[in-house]
Design an enzyme around this catalytic site. Sequence first.
Site, PDB file in Angstrom:
ATOM      1  N   ALA A  10       0.576  -1.455   0.200  1.00 40.21           N
ATOM      2  CA  ALA A  10      -0.432   0.002   0.111  1.00 40.21           C
ATOM      3  C   ALA A  10       0.820   1.448  -0.106  1.00 40.21           C
ATOM      4  O   ALA A  10       0.326   2.278   0.723  1.00 40.21           O
ATOM      5  CB  ALA A  10      -1.075   0.287   1.610  1.00 40.21           C
ATOM      6  N   ALA A  11       1.933   1.036  -0.601  1.00 39.00           N
ATOM      7  CA  ALA A  11       2.820   2.218  -0.722  1.00 39.00           C
ATOM      8  C   ALA A  11       3.224   3.254  -0.915  1.00 39.00           C
ATOM      9  O   ALA A  11       3.722   3.873  -1.789  1.00 39.00           O
ATOM     10  CB  ALA A  11       4.072   2.154  -0.605  1.00 39.00           C
ATOM     11  N   ARG A  16      -1.292   7.423 -12.499  1.00 42.58           N
ATOM     12  CA  ARG A  16      -1.834   7.233 -12.960  1.00 42.58           C
ATOM     13  C   ARG A  16      -2.844   8.086 -12.526  1.00 42.58           C
ATOM     14  O   ARG A  16      -4.172   8.045 -12.953  1.00 42.58           O
ATOM     15  CB  ARG A  16      -1.876   6.242 -13.358  1.00 42.58           C
ATOM     16  CG  ARG A  16      -0.850   5.657 -13.869  1.00 42.58           C
ATOM     17  CD  ARG A  16      -0.846   4.062 -14.407  1.00 42.58           C
ATOM     18  NE  ARG A  16      -0.260   3.157 -12.803  1.00 42.58           N
ATOM     19  CZ  ARG A  16      -0.297   1.901 -12.883  1.00 42.58           C
ATOM     20  NH1 ARG A  16      -0.374   1.088 -14.164  1.00 42.58           N
ATOM     21  NH2 ARG A  16       0.168   1.346 -12.099  1.00 42.58           N
TER      22      ARG A  16
HETATM   23  C1  UD1 Z   1       0.978  -4.941 -10.813  1.00 43.57           C
HETATM   24  C2  UD1 Z   1       1.692  -6.207 -11.179  1.00 43.57           C
HETATM   25  C3  UD1 Z   1       1.170  -6.826 -12.187  1.00 43.57           C
HETATM   26  C4  UD1 Z   1      -0.107  -6.648 -12.070  1.00 43.57           C
HETATM   27  C5  UD1 Z   1      -1.050  -5.556 -11.481  1.00 43.57           C
HETATM   28  C6  UD1 Z   1      -2.458  -6.271 -11.194  1.00 43.57           C
HETATM   29  C7  UD1 Z   1       3.999  -5.763 -10.025  1.00 43.57           C
HETATM   30  C8  UD1 Z   1       5.207  -5.459 -11.214  1.00 43.57           C
HETATM   31  N1  UD1 Z   1       3.178  -5.862 -11.587  1.00 43.57           N
HETATM   32  O1  UD1 Z   1       1.565  -3.860 -11.950  1.00 43.57           O
HETATM   33  O2  UD1 Z   1       2.066  -7.665 -12.370  1.00 43.57           O
HETATM   34  O3  UD1 Z   1      -1.087  -7.242 -13.188  1.00 43.57           O
HETATM   35  O4  UD1 Z   1      -0.460  -5.510  -9.834  1.00 43.57           O
HETATM   36  O5  UD1 Z   1      -2.927  -5.899 -10.537  1.00 43.57           O
HETATM   37  O6  UD1 Z   1       4.009  -6.129  -9.746  1.00 43.57           O
HETATM   38  N2  UD1 Z   1       3.533  -0.568  -3.901  1.00 43.57           N
HETATM   39  C9  UD1 Z   1       4.121  -0.048  -3.004  1.00 43.57           C
HETATM   40  N3  UD1 Z   1       6.203   0.109  -3.165  1.00 43.57           N
HETATM   41  C10 UD1 Z   1       5.902  -0.220  -4.110  1.00 43.57           C
HETATM   42  C11 UD1 Z   1       5.185  -0.055  -5.886  1.00 43.57           C
HETATM   43  C12 UD1 Z   1       4.516  -0.409  -5.453  1.00 43.57           C
HETATM   44  O7  UD1 Z   1       4.075  -0.374  -2.178  1.00 43.57           O
HETATM   45  O8  UD1 Z   1       7.721   0.712  -4.953  1.00 43.57           O
HETATM   46  C13 UD1 Z   1       1.999  -0.854  -4.118  1.00 43.57           C
HETATM   47  C14 UD1 Z   1       1.347  -0.051  -5.141  1.00 43.57           C
HETATM   48  O9  UD1 Z   1       1.040   1.083  -3.957  1.00 43.57           O
HETATM   49  C15 UD1 Z   1       0.231  -0.838  -5.136  1.00 43.57           C
HETATM   50  C16 UD1 Z   1       0.818  -2.380  -5.775  1.00 43.57           C
HETATM   51  O10 UD1 Z   1       1.888  -2.138  -4.873  1.00 43.57           O
HETATM   52  O11 UD1 Z   1      -1.176  -0.814  -4.425  1.00 43.57           O
HETATM   53  C17 UD1 Z   1       0.956  -2.601  -6.879  1.00 43.57           C
HETATM   54  O12 UD1 Z   1       1.270  -1.157  -7.450  1.00 43.57           O
HETATM   55  P1  UD1 Z   1       1.107  -0.970  -8.621  1.00 43.57           P
HETATM   56  O13 UD1 Z   1       2.156   0.539  -8.982  1.00 43.57           O
HETATM   57  O14 UD1 Z   1      -0.156  -0.647  -8.737  1.00 43.57           O
HETATM   58  O15 UD1 Z   1       1.543  -1.856  -9.921  1.00 43.57           O
HETATM   59  P2  UD1 Z   1       1.023  -2.404 -10.950  1.00 43.57           P
HETATM   60  O16 UD1 Z   1       1.196  -1.244 -12.920  1.00 43.57           O
HETATM   61  O17 UD1 Z   1      -0.967  -2.172 -11.198  1.00 43.57           O
HETATM   62 MG    MG Z   2      -1.570  -1.638  -9.485  1.00 46.75          MG
END
Ligand code: UD1
Ligand code: MG
Length: 458
Positions: A10-11, A16
């Site tokens: 949740a970080a 977008r």
């Molecule tokens: C991610 C998956 C993708 C999947 C999709 C499903 C990866 C690389 N990709 O992509 O394969 O199809 O979810 O919804 O995992 N977050 C952190 N710290 C970070 C980055 C993200 O806590 O440094 C958390 C975000 O808050 C979010 C989740 O991880 O809740 C997913 O991150 P997001 O950037 O939404 O990944 P997607 O592009 O959706």
């Molecule tokens: Mg996502």
Amino acid sequence: MPSPACIILAAGEGTRLKSKYPKALQPLCGKPLVLHAVDAARAAAADPVVVVVGAGAEQVRTILADRDVRIACQQELKGTGHAVMCAEEALEGYQGDVLVTCADIPLVRPQTLSRLATEHSQSGAAATVLTTICPDPTGYGRVVRDEEGRVQQIVEHSDADEQYQRIQEINTGIYCFQAAALFAILPRLSADNVQGEYYLTDVIPELLRQGQPVAAVTAPDWQEVMGINTRAQQAEAEKIARDRVCQRLMEAGVLLLEPTSTFIDCEVEIGSDTIIWPGVVILGQTQIGSDCLIESNVRIENCRIADRVQVRHCSVVTDSRLGNEVQVGPFAHIRDNSEICEQARVGSYAEVVRSVIGPRTYDKHFSYLGDARVGADVNIGAGVITCNYDGQTKHRTVIEDGAFIGSDAALVAPVAIGARAYIGAGSVITKDVPPDALAVERGPQKNIEDWAKRRLEK
Ligand code: UD1
Ligand code: MG
């Protein structure tokens, strides 16, 4: 089977969504995304639950204060793989299976998480990916399988060539791992990809390279596992979440005359045989009893409403309580910690603020009662006003049981009207009135004979 732990990512900032608020706090059906994810994990009996916070960490922590979770901090947002690494310390010594899910997947059902954990544990895999078939897989990581159907890798949309982009099976972003295998492999991830991030998805090929088994479970309903990355997805998820609330209420015996035009937040409770007309909005921590009637275009927020209550057309009731058989509206406004006791009526164009209206009291037309304590069986005439504000301070008005306040009276607070006292219509009352008295305050009426006739003659 022992219950799994759960890590909730949740970080993220939610770039977008183009919002100044962190993604974890975006509302869905009146509840921040992160709480949907936490409550689903808890309902799936996950324990402990670790939430990885980063963007807006302090605000997210505050929202989580009343949930039984551990918090891990991701200082720099270096991707989903890095985020999971940040949770390791919070799970120190933990040996079992661990679910990983994301705050931006709010609609996942607890049963789906449980099924994933069960199948994972029974198969003996080191990692199990929850996948789904998505009609429009744009933006998601694609699941690449070999000829035998075994998962080989997950390719992010931004890293996918045309051939991979055609794959409709996507990574939901929800997994179950053997904790030891997961934390052993994470330090091997590289950030050599288009986004320059440590992808959690790269754990899959790393495990396979080490000869560890990887499995997949496919969720039949893609909408349940949709990710919220854009405002359009947020709106779509909102609609699904609201449909579910309506379904739950209808199953509990509530009559929703037009569910598609009814906005009810996810934590609202309503009793059976209550009728909800179209255009009704019921928000926050609201409870409504049974056999109530909520007419069209009513808005109710954070209220406790008892049984057989009628809230009529276009009324707004906020942060207040209505007792059994109360009738409110049409066009009434009740707010700020007011209480309307059983069988009382607050009618059209009446406003009640920070006040208690006693049982069976009638306040039926065009009135303003602010900072008032009104007893039982009182009659408030049309147009009665409590003058509660002197420009600096608010003052209280007390009206004891059985009093009769004539139409258009102004009660200048602080002031007290005794039990059974009468106030003459149009009076401006500035002094306390003893019980059983009549208080009249207005100039004596003068009738000038033939005045109109003389005016005509002129
Ligand atoms: C991610 C998956 C993708 C999947 C999709 C499903 C990866 C690389 N990709 O992509 O394969 O199809 O979810 O919804 O995992 N977050 C952190 N710290 C970070 C980055 C993200 O806590 O440094 C958390 C975000 O808050 C979010 C989740 O991880 O809740 C997913 O991150 P997001 O950037 O939404 O990944 P997607 O592009 O959706
Ligand atoms: Mg996502």
